[in-house]
Design an enzyme around this catalytic site. Structure first.
Site, PDB file in Angstrom:
ATOM      1  N   GLY A  45     -94.536  24.317  88.496  1.00  0.00           N
ATOM      2  CA  GLY A  45     -94.655  25.720  88.903  1.00  0.00           C
ATOM      3  C   GLY A  45     -96.057  26.275  89.037  1.00  0.00           C
ATOM      4  O   GLY A  45     -96.278  27.244  89.763  1.00  0.00           O
ATOM      5  N   GLU A 100    -100.034  28.024  83.207  1.00  0.00           N
ATOM      6  CA  GLU A 100     -98.584  28.035  83.424  1.00  0.00           C
ATOM      7  C   GLU A 100     -98.232  29.022  84.527  1.00  0.00           C
ATOM      8  O   GLU A 100     -98.978  29.973  84.769  1.00  0.00           O
ATOM      9  CB  GLU A 100     -97.897  28.496  82.125  1.00  0.00           C
ATOM     10  CG  GLU A 100     -97.208  27.384  81.364  1.00  0.00           C
ATOM     11  CD  GLU A 100     -95.826  27.052  81.929  1.00  0.00           C
ATOM     12  OE1 GLU A 100     -95.633  27.063  83.165  1.00  0.00           O
ATOM     13  OE2 GLU A 100     -94.927  26.777  81.131  1.00  0.00           O
ATOM     14  N   ASP A 101     -97.079  28.829  85.139  1.00  0.00           N
ATOM     15  CA  ASP A 101     -96.620  29.813  86.127  1.00  0.00           C
ATOM     16  C   ASP A 101     -96.104  31.083  85.462  1.00  0.00           C
ATOM     17  O   ASP A 101     -96.455  32.187  85.843  1.00  0.00           O
ATOM     18  CB  ASP A 101     -95.543  29.198  87.051  1.00  0.00           C
ATOM     19  CG  ASP A 101     -94.374  28.559  86.297  1.00  0.00           C
ATOM     20  OD1 ASP A 101     -94.390  28.513  85.047  1.00  0.00           O
ATOM     21  OD2 ASP A 101     -93.443  28.091  86.979  1.00  0.00           O
ATOM     22  N   ASP A 104     -91.590  32.888  79.633  1.00  0.00           N
ATOM     23  CA  ASP A 104     -90.303  33.554  79.556  1.00  0.00           C
ATOM     24  C   ASP A 104     -89.911  33.602  78.069  1.00  0.00           C
ATOM     25  O   ASP A 104     -90.357  34.487  77.345  1.00  0.00           O
ATOM     26  CB  ASP A 104     -89.340  32.731  80.426  1.00  0.00           C
ATOM     27  CG  ASP A 104     -87.961  33.323  80.554  1.00  0.00           C
ATOM     28  OD1 ASP A 104     -87.835  34.551  80.494  1.00  0.00           O
ATOM     29  OD2 ASP A 104     -86.994  32.551  80.731  1.00  0.00           O
ATOM     30  N   THR A 105     -89.147  32.637  77.580  1.00  0.00           N
ATOM     31  CA  THR A 105     -88.780  32.638  76.159  1.00  0.00           C
ATOM     32  C   THR A 105     -89.955  32.266  75.257  1.00  0.00           C
ATOM     33  O   THR A 105     -89.992  32.626  74.090  1.00  0.00           O
ATOM     34  CB  THR A 105     -87.647  31.626  75.876  1.00  0.00           C
ATOM     35  OG1 THR A 105     -88.119  30.317  76.215  1.00  0.00           O
ATOM     36  CG2 THR A 105     -86.413  31.955  76.703  1.00  0.00           C
ATOM     37  N   GLY A 106     -90.911  31.497  75.805  1.00  0.00           N
ATOM     38  CA  GLY A 106     -92.053  31.038  75.013  1.00  0.00           C
ATOM     39  C   GLY A 106     -91.888  29.617  74.493  1.00  0.00           C
ATOM     40  O   GLY A 106     -92.821  29.044  73.937  1.00  0.00           O
ATOM     41  N   ASP A 160     -89.898  28.402  91.250  1.00  0.00           N
ATOM     42  CA  ASP A 160     -88.730  27.900  91.998  1.00  0.00           C
ATOM     43  C   ASP A 160     -87.404  28.309  91.380  1.00  0.00           C
ATOM     44  O   ASP A 160     -87.337  28.739  90.232  1.00  0.00           O
ATOM     45  CB  ASP A 160     -88.771  26.373  92.009  1.00  0.00           C
ATOM     46  CG  ASP A 160     -88.438  25.797  90.631  1.00  0.00           C
ATOM     47  OD1 ASP A 160     -89.053  26.240  89.644  1.00  0.00           O
ATOM     48  OD2 ASP A 160     -87.547  24.940  90.542  1.00  0.00           O
ATOM     49  N   ARG A 166     -90.674  27.597  96.343  1.00  0.00           N
ATOM     50  CA  ARG A 166     -92.048  27.556  95.817  1.00  0.00           C
ATOM     51  C   ARG A 166     -93.078  27.946  96.872  1.00  0.00           C
ATOM     52  O   ARG A 166     -94.177  28.396  96.558  1.00  0.00           O
ATOM     53  CB  ARG A 166     -92.395  26.137  95.334  1.00  0.00           C
ATOM     54  CG  ARG A 166     -91.607  25.652  94.135  1.00  0.00           C
ATOM     55  CD  ARG A 166     -92.228  24.372  93.597  1.00  0.00           C
ATOM     56  NE  ARG A 166     -91.348  23.615  92.736  1.00  0.00           N
ATOM     57  CZ  ARG A 166     -91.172  23.845  91.433  1.00  0.00           C
ATOM     58  NH1 ARG A 166     -91.815  24.813  90.847  1.00  0.00           N
ATOM     59  NH2 ARG A 166     -90.357  23.090  90.721  1.00  0.00           N
TER      60      ARG A 166
HETATM   61  P1  IMP Z   1     -89.937  29.387  78.721  1.00  0.00           P
HETATM   62  O1  IMP Z   1     -90.007  28.057  78.057  1.00  0.00           O
HETATM   63  O2  IMP Z   1     -88.596  30.054  78.536  1.00  0.00           O
HETATM   64  O3  IMP Z   1     -91.085  30.311  78.407  1.00  0.00           O
HETATM   65  O4  IMP Z   1     -89.905  29.129  80.269  1.00  0.00           O
HETATM   66  C1  IMP Z   1     -90.958  28.709  80.932  1.00  0.00           C
HETATM   67  C2  IMP Z   1     -90.558  28.056  82.223  1.00  0.00           C
HETATM   68  O5  IMP Z   1     -89.310  28.549  82.746  1.00  0.00           O
HETATM   69  C3  IMP Z   1     -91.577  28.404  83.266  1.00  0.00           C
HETATM   70  O6  IMP Z   1     -92.612  27.495  83.275  1.00  0.00           O
HETATM   71  C4  IMP Z   1     -90.762  28.382  84.534  1.00  0.00           C
HETATM   72  O7  IMP Z   1     -90.750  27.071  85.063  1.00  0.00           O
HETATM   73  C5  IMP Z   1     -89.369  28.742  84.127  1.00  0.00           C
HETATM   74  N1  IMP Z   1     -89.074  30.161  84.451  1.00  0.00           N
HETATM   75  C6  IMP Z   1     -88.939  31.187  83.577  1.00  0.00           C
HETATM   76  N2  IMP Z   1     -88.670  32.340  84.215  1.00  0.00           N
HETATM   77  C7  IMP Z   1     -88.651  32.034  85.524  1.00  0.00           C
HETATM   78  C8  IMP Z   1     -88.445  32.844  86.716  1.00  0.00           C
HETATM   79  O8  IMP Z   1     -88.237  34.063  86.704  1.00  0.00           O
HETATM   80  N3  IMP Z   1     -88.514  32.159  87.886  1.00  0.00           N
HETATM   81  C9  IMP Z   1     -88.748  30.815  87.969  1.00  0.00           C
HETATM   82  N4  IMP Z   1     -88.962  30.049  86.894  1.00  0.00           N
HETATM   83  C10 IMP Z   1     -88.900  30.659  85.676  1.00  0.00           C
HETATM   84 MG    MG Z   2     -92.742  25.813  84.922  1.00  0.00          MG
END
Ligand code: IMP
Ligand code: MG
Length: 177
Positions: A45, A100-101, A104-106, A160, A166
């Site tokens: 991403g 990172e792109d 979200d949750t971390g 994506d 993308r």
């Molecule tokens: P986390 O581990 O929940 O913080 O998620 C991180 C990963 O989830 C990111 O690197 C993205 O690849 C994906 N992600 C989270 N939210 C989105 C979104 O709104 N669109 C696309 N990808 C997302």
């Molecule tokens: Mg990602």
């Protein structure tokens, strides 16, 4: 017509913010470059953001990639992060900036922080193009963040849904048709 979704962040806004981030990051590292700076993009991403960000830097850097996956299919994170590709560059004694792109949750960032523990880095900082603070499940600190957004599933500018969208140049809100 490539994009059928509503625009959340336009190309113009992205350009302006990436330039600001580039300036800020450059001024933070300019006096530390007795050790090299390695910018590590989290695949897939981050690839569009990374390409723009490194060109906005006023300091030189090396570029590496790490690949992790957490999503599986669909629009919610599985919470289980898997390492799919390790960096090949030797990282000890280098300043590492992870790019990172979106956070979200971390869980992904927490996994990455743990991965770099014990690697004898000169320093470790984090940069995320987007941040969805309302979704956080894991406490974490982002050093550089492009935009905070509300709880939308967004695509474009590298982000994506199941590998699609993308290539859209702006950040758009995914809507099921
Ligand atoms: P986390 O581990 O929940 O913080 O998620 C991180 C990963 O989830 C990111 O690197 C993205 O690849 C994906 N992600 C989270 N939210 C989105 C979104 O709104 N669109 C696309 N990808 C997302
Ligand atoms: Mg990602």
């Amino acid at each position: 017509m490539k994009n059928k979704f509503p625009i959340l962040i336009s190309e113009e806004q992205i350009k302006k913010r990436v330039a600001e981030l580039g300036k800020k990051i450059s001024s933070d590292y300019v006096n530390k470059l007795d050790k090299p700076l390695v910018v590590i993009g989290v695949l897939k991403g981050s690839f569009v953001f990374l390409a723009d960000l490194v060109r906005s830097l006023e300091v030189s850097c090396e570029i590496e990639f790490i690949e992790v996956s957490s999503y599986g299919a669909g629009t919610s994170s599985s919470g289980r992060v898997k390492l799919k590709r390790e960096p090949s560059l030797h990282l000890a004694d280098r300043h590492v900036l992870i790019v990172e792109d979106i956070i979200d949750t971390g869980h992904t960032f927490e996994f990455l922080e743990d991965y770099f523990v014990g690697k004898h880095l000169a320093s470790f900082r984090t940069c995320a193009f987007l941040d969805k603070p309302s979704r956080r499940q894991v406490e974490m600190k982002v050093d550089y963040s492009g935009f905070e957004i509300d709880d939308h599933f967004v695509v474009g500018y590298g982000l994506d849904l199941d590998g699609r969208y993308r290539e859209i140049s702006s950040v758009v809100i995914y809507q099921q048709s």
